[in-house]
Design a protein around this motif. Structure first.
Motif, mmCIF file in Angstrom:
data_model
loop_
_atom_site.group_PDB
_atom_site.id
_atom_site.type_symbol
_atom_site.label_atom_id
_atom_site.label_comp_id
_atom_site.label_asym_id
_atom_site.label_seq_id
_atom_site.Cartn_x
_atom_site.Cartn_y
_atom_site.Cartn_z
ATOM 1 N N THR A 89 0.843 -1.191 0.000
ATOM 2 C CA THR A 89 0.000 0.000 0.000
ATOM 3 C C THR A 89 0.881 1.244 0.000
ATOM 4 O OG1 THR A 89 -1.703 -1.153 1.281
ATOM 5 C CG2 THR A 89 -1.833 1.245 1.196
ATOM 6 N N THR A 90 0.603 2.159 -0.926
ATOM 7 C CA THR A 90 1.388 3.388 -1.040
ATOM 8 C C THR A 90 0.443 4.577 -1.141
ATOM 9 O OG1 THR A 90 3.055 2.149 -2.292
ATOM 10 C CG2 THR A 90 3.244 4.548 -2.281
ATOM 11 N N SER A 91 0.657 5.577 -0.288
ATOM 12 C CA SER A 91 -0.131 6.813 -0.337
ATOM 13 C C SER A 91 0.724 7.922 -0.937
ATOM 14 C CB SER A 91 -0.594 7.210 1.070
ATOM 15 O OG SER A 91 -1.460 6.241 1.611
ATOM 16 N N PHE A 92 0.128 8.675 -1.838
ATOM 17 C CA PHE A 92 0.868 9.739 -2.514
ATOM 18 C C PHE A 92 0.345 11.104 -2.081
ATOM 19 C CE2 PHE A 92 1.412 6.041 -5.210
ATOM 20 C CZ PHE A 92 2.768 6.084 -5.476
ATOM 21 N N GLN A 93 1.256 11.961 -1.671
ATOM 22 C CA GLN A 93 0.932 13.324 -1.252
ATOM 23 C C GLN A 93 1.481 14.294 -2.309
ATOM 24 O OE1 GLN A 93 -1.047 13.515 1.310
ATOM 25 N NE2 GLN A 93 -0.823 11.330 1.849
ATOM 26 N N LYS A 94 1.646 15.543 -1.931
ATOM 27 C CA LYS A 94 2.249 16.505 -2.843
ATOM 28 C C LYS A 94 3.658 16.045 -3.189
ATOM 29 C CE LYS A 94 -0.272 20.586 -1.231
ATOM 30 N NZ LYS A 94 -0.169 21.935 -0.606
ATOM 31 N N PRO A 95 4.083 16.212 -4.448
ATOM 32 C CA PRO A 95 5.431 15.767 -4.838
ATOM 33 C C PRO A 95 6.510 16.489 -4.047
ATOM 34 C CG PRO A 95 4.089 16.273 -6.772
ATOM 35 C CD PRO A 95 3.334 16.781 -5.578
ATOM 36 N N SER A 96 7.538 15.738 -3.658
ATOM 37 C CA SER A 96 8.699 16.326 -2.994
ATOM 38 C C SER A 96 9.583 17.008 -4.038
ATOM 39 C CB SER A 96 9.489 15.227 -2.284
ATOM 40 O OG SER A 96 10.035 14.325 -3.237
ATOM 41 N N ASP A 97 10.608 17.705 -3.576
ATOM 42 C CA ASP A 97 11.549 18.344 -4.510
ATOM 43 C C ASP A 97 12.206 17.294 -5.405
ATOM 44 O OD1 ASP A 97 10.987 20.839 -3.507
ATOM 45 O OD2 ASP A 97 12.705 20.872 -2.130
ATOM 46 N N LEU A 121 -2.688 1.890 -4.670
ATOM 47 C CA LEU A 121 -2.245 3.277 -4.787
ATOM 48 C C LEU A 121 -3.339 4.170 -4.210
ATOM 49 C CD1 LEU A 121 -0.776 3.286 -8.424
ATOM 50 C CD2 LEU A 121 0.318 2.581 -6.276
ATOM 51 N N ASN A 122 -3.111 4.681 -3.003
ATOM 52 C CA ASN A 122 -4.049 5.577 -2.345
ATOM 53 C C ASN A 122 -3.741 6.987 -2.841
ATOM 54 O OD1 ASN A 122 -5.776 6.947 -0.686
ATOM 55 N ND2 ASN A 122 -4.922 6.173 1.236
ATOM 56 N N ARG A 123 -4.515 7.443 -3.787
ATOM 57 C CA ARG A 123 -4.165 8.491 -4.730
ATOM 58 C C ARG A 123 -3.094 7.882 -5.636
ATOM 59 N NH1 ARG A 123 -6.818 13.101 -3.152
ATOM 60 N NH2 ARG A 123 -7.174 13.366 -0.915
ATOM 61 N N SER A 124 -2.727 8.547 -6.703
ATOM 62 C CA SER A 124 -1.937 7.837 -7.709
ATOM 63 C C SER A 124 -1.358 8.796 -8.731
ATOM 64 C CB SER A 124 -2.842 6.821 -8.417
ATOM 65 O OG SER A 124 -3.868 7.523 -9.129
#
Length: 286
Positions: A89-97, A121-124
């Protein structure tokens, strides 16, 4: 239940307003909680064990929605019941630098499953055709020289479709769920998180801030669904105001996907079978 009723067939132009956020499905919550969902989860667990043992195919599950639509709860109540070794399970937030310094699909690779796994993919990758469009966040370097900003989204839809086709052709089914929640239901769920001290940790101030862009999100969701629901990786639209029924749809859809794959427990060779019998006899005679 026919899960195809919730699937967008390829090339079919849809309007989100034509898809109910709740419906009269004929099941009581008690029936769903005590019978239908437990039975379906039990069947799903068995099929998942076979997938994990077989190690020939994998499944990518995409969960996409507005805040408080039920993605996390679906993971908790359905997928957490599966064998942990065969689950990612992977959650995606705002992209890092670091992520912004790569192509937008680069970070998704980390969340992809191995053969024998279900990867959630929790968000994707769909975040990159949603949030930047709502908030006008495209950076100059991400727009090709021969494109204008409006053409970028059509280009990304094509790239995402190609990416998902690549996954499917290499043995990884792609199952996508969009949680179709009403604005009124989101209001109720956000207020519950804000007022209940035991649920405060689930609340983020950005949830209310993003709600101000509700109409823009709905328009973009609709465009996304119409441009990325394909024959090989279709979207399923869930009536997300009814959380338990939505979870039932997810479970039944996953069962159907696994039954299509038809994973089998590996059979032991004749040579190893003879050796196995010898070791059984050896242990029993200790």
């Amino acid at each position: 239940m026919n899960v195809n009723d919730y699937k967008i067939e390829g090339k079919k132009e849809i309007k989100l307003k034509d898809y109910p956020t709740s419906e009269d499905h004929g099941f009581s919550q008690e029936e769903l909680l005590n019978h239908h969902i437990p039975e379906s989860v039990s069947k799903l667990k068995d099929l998942h064990w076979r997938l994990h043992a077989d190690e020939k195919k994998g499944i990518v599950v995409v969960l996409q929605a507005m805040d408080a639509a039920g993605k996390d709860e679906a993971i908790s109540y359905i997928f957490s019941n599966l064998n942990a070794q065969g689950l990612k399970t992977t959650s995606f937030q705002k992209p890092s630098d670091t992520e912004r310094n790569h192509d937008y699909l680069w970070r998704i690779r980390e969340g992809l499953p191995e053969r024998g796994q279900v990867g959630i993919l929790n968000r994707s990758h769909y975040e990159d055709v949603i949030a930047p469009r709502v908030h006008d966040l495209l950076e100059e370097g991400t727009i090709p020289d021969d494109k204008d900003e409006h053409e970028v989204w059509e280009m990304r839809y094509r790239q995402i479709n190609d990416f998902e086709r690549y996954l499917v052709e290499n043995g990884f089914e792609v199952v996508k769920f969009f949680f179709n929640m009403s604005k009124g239901e989101q209001k109720n769920r956000l207020l519950e998180r804000m007022k209940n001290p035991k649920k405060n940790w689930e609340f983020s101030f950005s949830d209310v801030e993003e709600r101000e862009h509700w109409d823009s999100y709905q328009h973009i969701f609709e465009d996304m669904l119409n441009n990325t629901s394909t024959e090989y990786a279709p979207w399923h639209i869930l009536p997300a105001d009814d959380e338990w029924y939505s979870r039932y749809i997810i479970t039944k859809t996953m069962i159907e996907c696994l039954e299509k794959i038809d994973p089998q427990f590996p059979e032991i060779s004749e040579e190893n079978r003879k050796k196995l019998n010898e070791y059984i006899e050896k242990l029993e005679n200790e």
